[in-house]
Design a protein around this motif. Structure first.
Motif, PDB file in Angstrom:
ATOM      1  N   UNK A   1      19.064   5.367  39.512  1.00  0.00           N
ATOM      2  CA  UNK A   1      19.194   6.407  40.514  1.00  0.00           C
ATOM      3  C   UNK A   1      20.464   6.469  41.275  1.00  0.00           C
TER       4      UNK A   1
ATOM      5  N   UNK B   1       4.569  -3.828  34.479  1.00  0.00           N
ATOM      6  CA  UNK B   1       5.850  -3.628  35.461  1.00  0.00           C
ATOM      7  C   UNK B   1       6.944  -3.182  34.629  1.00  0.00           C
ATOM      8  N   UNK B   2       7.364  -4.209  33.837  1.00  0.00           N
ATOM      9  CA  UNK B   2       8.233  -3.913  32.626  1.00  0.00           C
ATOM     10  C   UNK B   2       8.226  -2.458  32.062  1.00  0.00           C
TER      11      UNK B   2
ATOM     12  N   UNK C   1      20.036  -1.413  36.057  1.00  0.00           N
ATOM     13  CA  UNK C   1      18.796  -1.662  35.858  1.00  0.00           C
ATOM     14  C   UNK C   1      18.022  -0.395  34.921  1.00  0.00           C
ATOM     15  N   UNK C   2      18.885   0.300  34.438  1.00  0.00           N
ATOM     16  CA  UNK C   2      18.409   1.234  33.359  1.00  0.00           C
ATOM     17  C   UNK C   2      17.877   2.697  33.940  1.00  0.00           C
ATOM     18  N   UNK C   3      17.387   2.487  35.235  1.00  0.00           N
ATOM     19  CA  UNK C   3      16.976   3.698  35.804  1.00  0.00           C
ATOM     20  C   UNK C   3      18.204   4.394  36.475  1.00  0.00           C
TER      21      UNK C   3
ATOM     22  N   UNK D   1      12.210   1.509  45.152  1.00  0.00           N
ATOM     23  CA  UNK D   1      13.654   1.292  45.429  1.00  0.00           C
ATOM     24  C   UNK D   1      14.532   1.300  44.466  1.00  0.00           C
ATOM     25  N   UNK D   2      14.062   1.486  43.244  1.00  0.00           N
ATOM     26  CA  UNK D   2      15.033   1.644  41.987  1.00  0.00           C
ATOM     27  C   UNK D   2      15.259   3.103  41.786  1.00  0.00           C
ATOM     28  N   UNK D   3      14.411   3.812  42.423  1.00  0.00           N
ATOM     29  CA  UNK D   3      14.567   5.377  42.185  1.00  0.00           C
ATOM     30  C   UNK D   3      13.672   5.584  40.984  1.00  0.00           C
TER      31      UNK D   3
ATOM     32  N   UNK E   1      19.509   5.658  45.190  1.00  0.00           N
ATOM     33  CA  UNK E   1      18.644   4.442  45.695  1.00  0.00           C
ATOM     34  C   UNK E   1      18.964   3.212  44.892  1.00  0.00           C
ATOM     35  N   UNK E   2      19.454   3.230  43.573  1.00  0.00           N
ATOM     36  CA  UNK E   2      20.126   2.185  42.966  1.00  0.00           C
ATOM     37  C   UNK E   2      20.986   2.355  42.124  1.00  0.00           C
TER      38      UNK E   2
ATOM     39  N   UNK F   1       9.025   0.330  34.569  1.00  0.00           N
ATOM     40  CA  UNK F   1      10.280   0.677  34.503  1.00  0.00           C
ATOM     41  C   UNK F   1      10.987   1.230  33.421  1.00  0.00           C
TER      42      UNK F   1
ATOM     43  N   UNK G   1      13.411  -8.663  31.765  1.00  0.00           N
ATOM     44  CA  UNK G   1      12.313  -7.769  31.414  1.00  0.00           C
ATOM     45  C   UNK G   1      11.012  -7.987  32.530  1.00  0.00           C
ATOM     46  N   UNK G   2      11.037  -8.848  33.393  1.00  0.00           N
ATOM     47  CA  UNK G   2      10.161  -8.739  34.516  1.00  0.00           C
ATOM     48  C   UNK G   2      10.818  -8.265  35.791  1.00  0.00           C
ATOM     49  N   UNK G   3      12.074  -8.596  36.311  1.00  0.00           N
ATOM     50  CA  UNK G   3      12.696  -7.948  37.297  1.00  0.00           C
ATOM     51  C   UNK G   3      13.679  -6.849  36.936  1.00  0.00           C
ATOM     52  N   UNK G   4      14.069  -6.618  35.443  1.00  0.00           N
ATOM     53  CA  UNK G   4      14.647  -5.500  35.325  1.00  0.00           C
ATOM     54  C   UNK G   4      16.304  -5.615  35.725  1.00  0.00           C
TER      55      UNK G   4
ATOM     56  N   UNK H   1      13.070   4.470  32.958  1.00  0.00           N
ATOM     57  CA  UNK H   1      14.449   4.653  32.447  1.00  0.00           C
ATOM     58  C   UNK H   1      14.396   5.685  31.023  1.00  0.00           C
TER      59      UNK H   1
ATOM     60  N   UNK I   1       4.353 -14.179  39.464  1.00  0.00           N
ATOM     61  CA  UNK I   1       5.510 -13.879  39.636  1.00  0.00           C
ATOM     62  C   UNK I   1       7.051 -14.816  39.137  1.00  0.00           C
ATOM     63  N   UNK I   2       6.362 -15.689  38.315  1.00  0.00           N
ATOM     64  CA  UNK I   2       7.312 -16.695  37.772  1.00  0.00           C
ATOM     65  C   UNK I   2       7.286 -17.164  36.410  1.00  0.00           C
TER      66      UNK I   2
ATOM     67  N   UNK J   1       9.850 -14.828  45.633  1.00  0.00           N
ATOM     68  CA  UNK J   1       8.395 -15.495  45.382  1.00  0.00           C
ATOM     69  C   UNK J   1       8.400 -16.564  44.285  1.00  0.00           C
ATOM     70  N   UNK J   2       9.312 -16.553  43.326  1.00  0.00           N
ATOM     71  CA  UNK J   2       9.318 -17.758  42.253  1.00  0.00           C
ATOM     72  C   UNK J   2      10.105 -18.782  43.150  1.00  0.00           C
TER      73      UNK J   2
END
Lengths: 321, 418
Positions: free
Chosen positions: A63, B72-73, A59-61, B100-102, A66-67, B76, A284-287, B80, A263-264, B386-387
């Motif tokens: 961590x 949001x993107x 997810x590019x982060x 949660x992704x840190x 945590x992830x 994140x 790009x929405x959910x990474x 990153x 969200x979709x 959600x979707x």
């Protein structure tokens, strides 16, 4: 004299490796290097990196607490292929769209080319008119279509239909209409480009074939069936393959005309969900960049296989050479 | 020798720059805030920034607007790259998801969570804290409350004397509007045919998405009843599907084309600032089943601190966030908001009194609705569900599935993501 030529060519053909490299001249490579460098940095590296990511949870982060990012082997591919219902929906929608857009697009392009083949002033003007959508901004065109297909009485199409007493039709909110609308938009935008390619192909067919056929008593249908179509095959293969690649990559139409409010992406009941918008949503929405990379590689594999089948079926590899 | 000379000159120049830096430069701090929304939202945040700058000489608050669509993107991506804002506002569920992704700092450790928690309604605070999580990545910044809007004249002409309070009243009123010839008796603007639009009906009929322990409950008998009621809006009362009508319902309500509209309090903001000369607007709580509370969906924005920010920046950010609950700061934000047609609704209920633009009855409605409103679930996997939930609901709303089958499908999606 023939002997010297043979010796000469034999000499060149034996050159390999550094000798061959140095004969071309270092200046050639220096001039190529800016492109090669940019190509490696912005094309080759991202492509290879995405292949690596497709086997990772990423997810590019990343961590570590945590992830954490890390290898999942073929996990992303397994989820996509066996468990992801939305991907399956996107795949089936895309398949229907590709078949419709490519086949109807080729028929429309060829029909236009045949109709406007004769070099007259009016035909030249019409060719420009039909080609214009191909050079118009895709986003702008989609937004205009959005107004055309608006579902209330203000939509252009509904306003026109209301003259005949037809009640407003919910064009973009009727499940079965989504893909036909996208196919129609693709025909409107792409038929002109195909027409230009087919026109070039038609003009390259020597007139003597048709003259000979006429002398032999062949009618228009027979001339089309036995001269035009076979000799247009390389162009058809090119238009077909580029059309397939383009159709698989449909994005703007879905993104702008079939959003959902929360969200979709993909419209009511995912009626217009396609692979690339789903890839965008995942990445790009959910990474979920690893998962999105896997979708990209599955898409690549599908396009590659379909293109190869196309080439094989049309037996045109030799023609392309 | 020449080389040594060049190196000596370079070292001298660098040293000169380093040691001649003004002593007070270290004291100057810039806090970068990304405000999700439009320019008006950024202007409101700038009002808070100005108040903070005045109270803290040497601090500059830099506010930048980012759009809802890709906010949001962007957050994140900033996490990153470890480069971007110190603070951002965004969707209520972004905090849990990005945290949660840190990507985010723990606001409990920064002392923000404990400061904010007693000031805001418990169910709204809870929506921003992950289930069983020991960390808090976002606190409520502002609220968007689902409400029912109408034009008094339109309802009066249809023989409806007061806003429908119960679902039976609502059905009767919608039927009367239809009989009276209102082209679109009911309109869903916010969350049309989506889980969000369904949410208020579900909770106001005693249902829920999950229970307190995050067990999925959407497909129980109350859920079925709520979804059946929600479908009536489309089948019986002419609510347009998504993609059929444009999002702006104000003019249509004003012109009597739309009867009752469901949307967020941002509509009230528009009514009482931009359309303030028109006196027939009315806002009311969402209808509830007889014997149940009116439970509106509460959205809005949370505020978070980026995890990559230095300790000093994080502490400054925490100090800034705490001021956003101060009544005088909120008042400044609302003055700017009213001028921008974008009224700021603080999560501290009593701060709603600082909104001069709203008539007393609207303020009363908002305050009463806030007390029982519910935010999005804080259960694991909700963001990713959600979707799928929306698609399942639509299979009943616009397809051939039964309500129970659609909700079972939604429940299966939610369980698979837990």
């Amino acid at each position: 004299m023939p002997k010297s030529v043979k010796e000469s060519t034999g000499d060149v053909s034996r050159k390999t490796g550094f000798r061959k490299f140095s004969d071309v001249g270092i200046s050639t490579y220096l001039m190529l290097s800016p492109f090669v460098l940019l190509f490696i940095v912005f094309s080759v590296y991202p492509v290879l990196a995405s292949l690596r990511l497709s086997f990772m949870r990423y997810n590019a982060i990343c961590n570590p607490d945590q992830s954490p990012c890390g290898s999942v082997g073929f996990g992303n591919y397994a989820t996509l292929i066996f468990h992801d219902d939305r991907f399956h929906k996107a795949l089936s929608n895309t398949a229907i769209y590709v078949v419709g857009a490519v086949i109807l697009g080729m028929i429309a392009s060829l029909s236009l080319a045949l109709s406007l083949q004769e070099d007259t002033k009016s035909n030249r003007i019409l060719r420009v008119i039909f080609f214009l959508p191909s050079v118009t901004s895709g986003i702008a065109v989609v937004l205009v279509w959005g107004w055309v297909f608006r579902g209330d009485g203000v939509g252009l199409l509904n306003a026109m239909l209301s003259v005949f007493g037809v009640h407003p039709i919910e064009w973009l909110a009727t499940t079965w209409m989504a893909i036909p609308i996208l196919i129609f938009m693709s025909l409107w935008g792409g038929a002109g480009f195909g027409m230009i390619l087919f026109l070039a192909g038609l003009n390259s067919i020597p007139a003597m074939y048709y003259e000979a056929a006429v002398i032999d008593g062949a009618g228009p249908k027979q001339r089309f069936r036995y001269i035009t179509l076979p000799l247009l095959r390389p162009v058809m293969v090119y238009v077909g393959i580029t059309g397939i690649i383009g159709a698989f990559q449909i994005f703007e139409g879905v993104y702008l005309l079939f959003p959902t409010s929360v969200g979709s992406i993909g419209g009511l009941r995912d009626m217009a969900l396609m692979i690339v918008p789903y890839l965008y949503d995942s990445g790009f929405n959910k990474f979920r960049l690893g998962y999105a990379s896997a979708i990209a590689w599955v898409l690549f594999a599908i396009i590659f296989i379909v293109s190869m089948i196309n080439l094989k079926l049309t037996r045109s590899l030799e023609d392309l050479k | 020798m020449k080389r040594l000379g060049a190196i000596a000159v370079a070292i001298t120049m660098i040293a000169g720059v380093v040691f001649n830096t003004p002593a007070n430069a270290a004291a100057k701090q810039t806090l970068t805030v990304w405000a999700t929304g439009g320019d008006a939202d950024a202007a409101v945040m700038k009002a808070a920034g100005k108040a903070f700058e005045d109270a803290n000489p040497g601090v500059t608050v830099k506010v930048e607007a980012i759009s809802w669509g890709d906010g949001y993107a962007k957050v994140l991506a900033a996490a990153a790259a470890k480069k971007g804002p110190d603070v951002f506002t965004g969707g209520l569920s972004w905090g849990i998801s990005a945290g949660n992704k840190g990507a985010l700092a723990d606001l409990r450790a920064l002392g923000v969570a404990n400061y904010v928690q007693p000031k805001v309604p418990a169910q709204i605070y809870k929506a921003l804290v992950g289930y069983k999580s020991t960390k808090v990545y976002a606190v409520p910044f502002d609220l968007t409350l689902m409400m029912m809007f109408y034009d008094k004249t339109t309802l009066k002409n249809a023989g409806i004397t007061s806003a429908p309070a119960t679902i039976d009243d609502f059905n009767a009123a919608a039927a009367k509007l239809k009989t009276a010839g209102v082209a679109t008796p009911v309109y869903n603007e916010w969350g049309n045919a989506d889980w969000l639009g369904f949410f208020s009906w579900l909770y106001s009929m005693g249902g829920s998405l999950y229970d307190a322990k995050c067990n999925v409950t959407i497909n129980n008998s109350k859920g079925v009843a709520a979804l059946t009621q929600y479908k009536k809006l489309y089948t019986d009362f002419g609510a347009p599907k998504p993609g059929v009508a444009d999002w702006s319902m104000n003019d249509n309500i004003k012109q009597g084309k739309y009867g009752i509209g469901f949307s967020g309090n941002f509509q009230a903001s528009s009514y009482y600032t931009y359309y303030k000369d028109y006196k027939n607007w009315a806002a009311a709580p969402v209808p509830a089943a007889t014997g149940s509370k009116s439970v509106a969906f509460i959205g809005g924005r949370g505020i978070s601190v980026m995890g990559y920010a230095s300790g000093t920046q994080q502490r400054l950010a925490a100090k800034f966030i705490k001021t956003l609950y101060d009544r005088s700061v909120v008042r400044q934000m609302n003055l700017v908001g009213a001028a921008q047609n974008s009224i700021f609704l603080s999560p501290v209920i009593d701060n709603a009194d600082t909104i001069d633009a709203y008539p007393a009855d609207v303020l009363k409605t908002i305050k009463s609705q806030l007390k029982d409103a519910q935010g999005p679930p804080n259960c694991n996997g909700w963001e990713d569900s959600q979707a799928g939930v929306t698609t399942a609901l639509q299979s009943f709303l616009f397809g051939t599935a039964t309500a129970k089958a659609a909700l079972d499908e939604a429940a299966a999606v939610m369980k698979s993501k837990l």
